[in-house]
Motif scaffolding. Sequence first.
Motif, PDB file in Angstrom:
ATOM      1  N   LYS A 183       0.965  -1.328  -0.020  1.00 44.31           N
ATOM      2  CA  LYS A 183       0.129  -0.132   0.024  1.00 44.31           C
ATOM      3  C   LYS A 183       0.830   1.148  -0.065  1.00 44.31           C
ATOM      4  N   GLU A 184       0.664   2.031  -0.739  1.00 43.12           N
ATOM      5  CA  GLU A 184       1.413   3.511  -1.168  1.00 43.12           C
ATOM      6  C   GLU A 184       1.060   4.511   0.197  1.00 43.12           C
ATOM      7  N   ASN A 185       1.935   5.086   0.714  1.00 42.73           N
ATOM      8  CA  ASN A 185       1.772   6.192   1.726  1.00 42.73           C
ATOM      9  C   ASN A 185       0.958   7.225   1.197  1.00 42.73           C
ATOM     10  N   PRO A 186      -0.023   7.526   1.911  1.00 40.91           N
ATOM     11  CA  PRO A 186      -1.116   8.679   1.464  1.00 40.91           C
ATOM     12  C   PRO A 186      -0.489   9.853   1.240  1.00 40.91           C
ATOM     13  N   LEU A 187       0.697  10.397   1.773  1.00 40.00           N
ATOM     14  CA  LEU A 187       1.345  11.426   1.912  1.00 40.00           C
ATOM     15  C   LEU A 187       1.985  11.471   0.251  1.00 40.00           C
ATOM     16  N   GLU A 188       2.799  10.449  -0.100  1.00 40.52           N
ATOM     17  CA  GLU A 188       3.260  10.280  -1.314  1.00 40.52           C
ATOM     18  C   GLU A 188       2.221  10.220  -2.478  1.00 40.52           C
ATOM     19  N   GLU A 242       0.314  13.349  -6.836  1.00 43.18           N
ATOM     20  CA  GLU A 242      -1.287  13.588  -7.424  1.00 43.18           C
ATOM     21  C   GLU A 242      -0.935  15.400  -7.648  1.00 43.18           C
ATOM     22  N   MET A 243      -0.534  15.706  -6.626  1.00 43.26           N
ATOM     23  CA  MET A 243      -0.345  17.407  -6.762  1.00 43.26           C
ATOM     24  C   MET A 243       0.595  17.870  -8.073  1.00 43.26           C
ATOM     25  N   ALA A 244       1.460  16.976  -8.169  1.00 42.07           N
ATOM     26  CA  ALA A 244       2.441  17.236  -9.301  1.00 42.07           C
ATOM     27  C   ALA A 244       1.739  17.210 -10.541  1.00 42.07           C
ATOM     28  N   ARG A 288      -1.054  18.971 -15.272  1.00 41.93           N
ATOM     29  CA  ARG A 288      -2.527  18.997 -16.162  1.00 41.93           C
ATOM     30  C   ARG A 288      -3.437  20.324 -16.331  1.00 41.93           C
ATOM     31  N   LEU A 289      -3.299  20.964 -15.025  1.00 44.12           N
ATOM     32  CA  LEU A 289      -4.099  22.476 -15.058  1.00 44.12           C
ATOM     33  C   LEU A 289      -3.213  23.415 -16.216  1.00 44.12           C
ATOM     34  N   THR A 290      -1.973  23.359 -15.829  1.00 44.51           N
ATOM     35  CA  THR A 290      -1.204  24.078 -16.924  1.00 44.51           C
ATOM     36  C   THR A 290      -1.592  23.810 -18.306  1.00 44.51           C
ATOM     37  N   PHE A 313      -7.096  22.790   2.039  1.00 46.99           N
ATOM     38  CA  PHE A 313      -5.641  22.539   1.738  1.00 46.99           C
ATOM     39  C   PHE A 313      -4.860  23.743   1.515  1.00 46.99           C
ATOM     40  N   ASN A 314      -5.715  24.823   0.746  1.00 44.90           N
ATOM     41  CA  ASN A 314      -5.525  25.983   0.599  1.00 44.90           C
ATOM     42  C   ASN A 314      -5.116  26.684   1.813  1.00 44.90           C
ATOM     43  N   GLN A 315      -6.100  26.540   2.706  1.00 44.48           N
ATOM     44  CA  GLN A 315      -5.849  27.287   4.073  1.00 44.48           C
ATOM     45  C   GLN A 315      -4.705  26.777   4.609  1.00 44.48           C
ATOM     46  N   SER A 316      -4.394  25.593   4.489  1.00 37.40           N
ATOM     47  CA  SER A 316      -3.011  25.083   5.187  1.00 37.40           C
ATOM     48  C   SER A 316      -2.027  25.731   4.632  1.00 37.40           C
TER      49      SER A 316
END
Length: 145
Positions: free
Chosen positions: A2-7, A12-14, A19-21, A135-138
């Motif tokens: 199982k992959e680490n959720p933070l990884e 996925e953020m990268a 993709r947004l770009t 996330f944005n508030q963090s």
Amino acid sequence: MKENPLETIELEMAVLTRRLTSITADKRNAILDRSAYLLLHQLYLQGSSGVKALADEFQLDISTVSRQAAALEKKGYVVKVPDAMDGRAYFYQITDFGTKMLVEYKQGRLDRVTKLLNGWSDEDCEKFGDLLRKFNQSIMRKKTE
């Protein structure tokens, strides 16, 4: 294994950023750039605002916001309004034309997001929006610490 959720989040953020770009790189439909959209949106929501307040809100340098606001003024999207309390200071206020451009651009963005999330349940969309806001508030909290 199982992959680490933070990884997963980091990767996925990268991917999301990339993709947004590529999605937003279509300049044919772009009335406003990202900075103009965000500044106009802020002025639309809160009314007139000074450069320092806008810089604080976006955690940008005052000179950066001044340059961006001057470009919006040149296009007729905002006007400078003198500060009645301090004759040397002024506020930026969105114009009717700026509001029209903001609403049109925002609708185009909303249309694209709607297509991207076609098939998602209302519950998933609400949860995703809540998590993005959190996330944005963090990020904002970390920048001010």
